[in-house]
Design an enzyme around this catalytic site. Sequence first.
Site, PDB file in Angstrom:
ATOM      1  N   TYR A 105      -4.758  -5.324  -7.245  1.00 21.94           N
ATOM      2  CA  TYR A 105      -5.162  -6.410  -6.349  1.00 21.94           C
ATOM      3  C   TYR A 105      -4.516  -6.245  -4.982  1.00 21.94           C
ATOM      4  O   TYR A 105      -5.184  -6.339  -3.940  1.00 21.94           O
ATOM      5  CB  TYR A 105      -4.780  -7.755  -6.960  1.00 21.94           C
ATOM      6  CG  TYR A 105      -5.048  -8.937  -6.061  1.00 21.94           C
ATOM      7  CD1 TYR A 105      -6.337  -9.448  -5.922  1.00 21.94           C
ATOM      8  CD2 TYR A 105      -4.017  -9.541  -5.340  1.00 21.94           C
ATOM      9  CE1 TYR A 105      -6.598 -10.524  -5.088  1.00 21.94           C
ATOM     10  CE2 TYR A 105      -4.271 -10.626  -4.509  1.00 21.94           C
ATOM     11  CZ  TYR A 105      -5.553 -11.112  -4.384  1.00 21.94           C
ATOM     12  OH  TYR A 105      -5.799 -12.176  -3.553  1.00 21.94           O
ATOM     13  N   SER A 159      -4.688 -11.016   1.828  1.00 22.60           N
ATOM     14  CA  SER A 159      -3.712 -11.797   1.061  1.00 22.60           C
ATOM     15  C   SER A 159      -2.329 -11.309   1.429  1.00 22.60           C
ATOM     16  O   SER A 159      -2.145 -10.132   1.783  1.00 22.60           O
ATOM     17  CB  SER A 159      -3.950 -11.614  -0.437  1.00 22.60           C
ATOM     18  OG  SER A 159      -2.857 -12.108  -1.185  1.00 22.60           O
TER      19      SER A 159
END
Length: 246
Positions: A145, A132
């Site tokens: 995350y 990501s």
Amino acid sequence: MIGTGTTAVVTGGSSGIGAATAALLARRGCDVVVVGRDAAALSAVAARTGARVCAADLAEPDAAGRVLAEAGAVNLLVCNAGIGWAGPVAGMAPSDVERLVQVNLLGAIRLVRGVLPGMLARGRGHLVLVSSIAGNMHVAGEAVYSATKAGLAAFAASVRGEVAGCGVGVSVVVPGVVDTPFFDRRGVPYERRTPRPVPPERVARALVRAVERNRAEVFVPRWLRFPARLRGAAPVLTDALQRRFG
């Protein structure tokens, strides 16, 4: 690598990027195994694509072994499973920290360790790890995350060095904001006006091209490469720009 005779395992295959990737690989003739926790959603993907279903929670230490036992000899592994959590890290429960690391990072590492010996023995195979942009930039409220996604990229780079010249490719796909149920599931919607979410099918197409061309790293959309590289060269400046314009 992509076509008849290729067994492809796609984690996070019940929706979003995983489901779009499974559909594209199936159309290309691959024997696709979709992996996820939601058996009903996986079955719906299987009905559309002809994929095989393997319901598993990758946070469980033995899940990777069970997935690979059902899949058989895997030629293509797409580690796409991931969960999010939004909020200050100081307010994060230890159980939430552990689950993010287990699913997003350790689950992928276990699967790679499981498939790699067979790929090396056969002299062919490809590993794809879906990271990501949060793993490249500072994203306040997504510290754990972001750490898991940065860890995937670092893991992939090291594995790529280990398998160089052995017939096994390693690609990292770095999406930005994608129009998937991810934000609804984490409980905090995406409300920024820019960047606009891209469809999961666009990420799937870039992922398949990365395998076909043995690309080490692909950003979706491609312009995200610039801020990621800028932060690598000038992190203080880039972080200041993010705070000012983010």
